[in-house]
Enzyme design. Structure first.
Site, mmCIF file in Angstrom:
data_model
loop_
_atom_site.group_PDB
_atom_site.id
_atom_site.type_symbol
_atom_site.label_atom_id
_atom_site.label_comp_id
_atom_site.label_asym_id
_atom_site.label_seq_id
_atom_site.Cartn_x
_atom_site.Cartn_y
_atom_site.Cartn_z
ATOM 1 C CB SER A 38 -0.946 -0.051 1.200
ATOM 2 O OG SER A 38 -2.020 0.827 1.033
ATOM 3 C CG ASP A 185 -4.372 -1.969 0.433
ATOM 4 O OD1 ASP A 185 -3.196 -2.319 0.544
ATOM 5 O OD2 ASP A 185 -4.866 -1.012 1.062
#
Length: 295
Positions: A38, A185
């Site tokens: 991320s 993610d």
């Protein structure tokens, strides 16, 4: 001294990394390999491209965060439509503008694909919801998708790893005319992939991890009173449980914990003062950590 660096996810909390990197740089510590999920993937990619802490501070302070919240034309005209379309699009915002910015910034250092980096220097974690597994880019691309990992765009890998579920639309990786994989993610399955540099429990060099939270032992218990609380707790557990197990088997002396729980990871309208406060917290935590770090 050379170390392997690992950066956790945390959305806009990542401004704290800048202050920490400034202190680390002054100590003469450099990164031989870097990895992240991320927001940590973004930080790792910029370090891999050759950005120094002073350059990163200028980049982050001028990052057009609000422009990353890109909506469709219809959603802008009829605000309530974006909540209806969420059922079909699986995300409120596109990730194209974010990828464009990352691509432009990396290109300034001559980095477009993983081929432009030293082999094995950068590893980015993403989550494949179609396969139901964690994927490390570029390493796993040949095995899972029959793709050349070295020719994969670094900016795209970062964009995928930073695709917060439901907040950004997932990235659709098309394979041929019929197959497609939904990627989101990396923090969903491993928010702090320190395990990447532990080869069968051994390490080639010191590992310096930076985690945008308190230590695992100090994680607060969650009070769950209703369905929304439970939904948030599920996400938090998925993000932390896998890494917590690895951290329990790894010396936490190698992890720089930067607790910034007071900041919402998706506050893309964070102001300059708040950004500088986060940078200051990272700086203070790194100074304290390096005084006791026994490398």
């Amino acid at each position: 001294m050379k170390v392997d660096g690992v950066f956790s996810g945390g959305g806009v909390k990542a401004y704290a990394f800048i202050g920490a990197l400034e202190v680390i740089e002054k100590k003469g510590i450099t990164f031989e390999r870097v990895a992240g999920s991320s927001a940590g993937a973004l930080t790792a990619s910029l370090i891999a491209a050759g950005y120094q802490s002073d350059e990163l501070e200028r980049l982050f302070l001028n990052m057009p965060l609000a422009s990353f919240l890109q909506e469709s034309s219809l959603s802008r005209m009829v605000p309530f439509f974006k909540w209806i379309s969420l059922y079909f699009t699986l995300g409120l915002y596109k990730g194209d503008k974010m990828e464009e910015w990352i691509s432009e910034v990396l290109a300034r250092k001559g980095v477009r694909t993983f081929e432009d980096l030293k082999t094995g220097y950068l590893k980015i974690v993403v989550s494949d919801l179609t396969l139901g597994r964690m994927v490390v880019i570029p390493d796993d691309l040949p095995r899972f998708y029959q793709m050349d990992g070295e020719s994969f765009p670094v900016a795209r890998a970062v964009r995928i790893s930073a695709t917060i579920p439901y907040f950004f639309k997932p990235y659709i990786l098309k394979r041929g005319s019929k197959k497609r994989n939904i990627l989101v993610d990396g923090g969903l399955l491993s928010n702090f992939p320190i395990w990447l540099f532990l080869d069968q429990g051994k390490k080639k060099r010191p590992i310096l991890g930076m985690k945008l939270s308190g230590s695992v032992e100090r994680m607060p218990e969650r009070k769950i009173d209703h369905a929304i609380d439970m939904f948030q707790a599920l996400f938090a557990t998925m993000k932390n449980a896998h890494d917590a197990r690895h951290l329990s088997n790894t010396s936490t002396d190698e992890v720089l914990f930067i607790p910034v729980e007071h900041v919402d990871p998706t506050d893309f309208h964070i102001n300059d003062q708040e950004k500088k406060q986060l940078i200051g917290i990272g700086r203070q935590r790194a100074e304290k950590f390096l005084k006791r770090w026994n490398y």
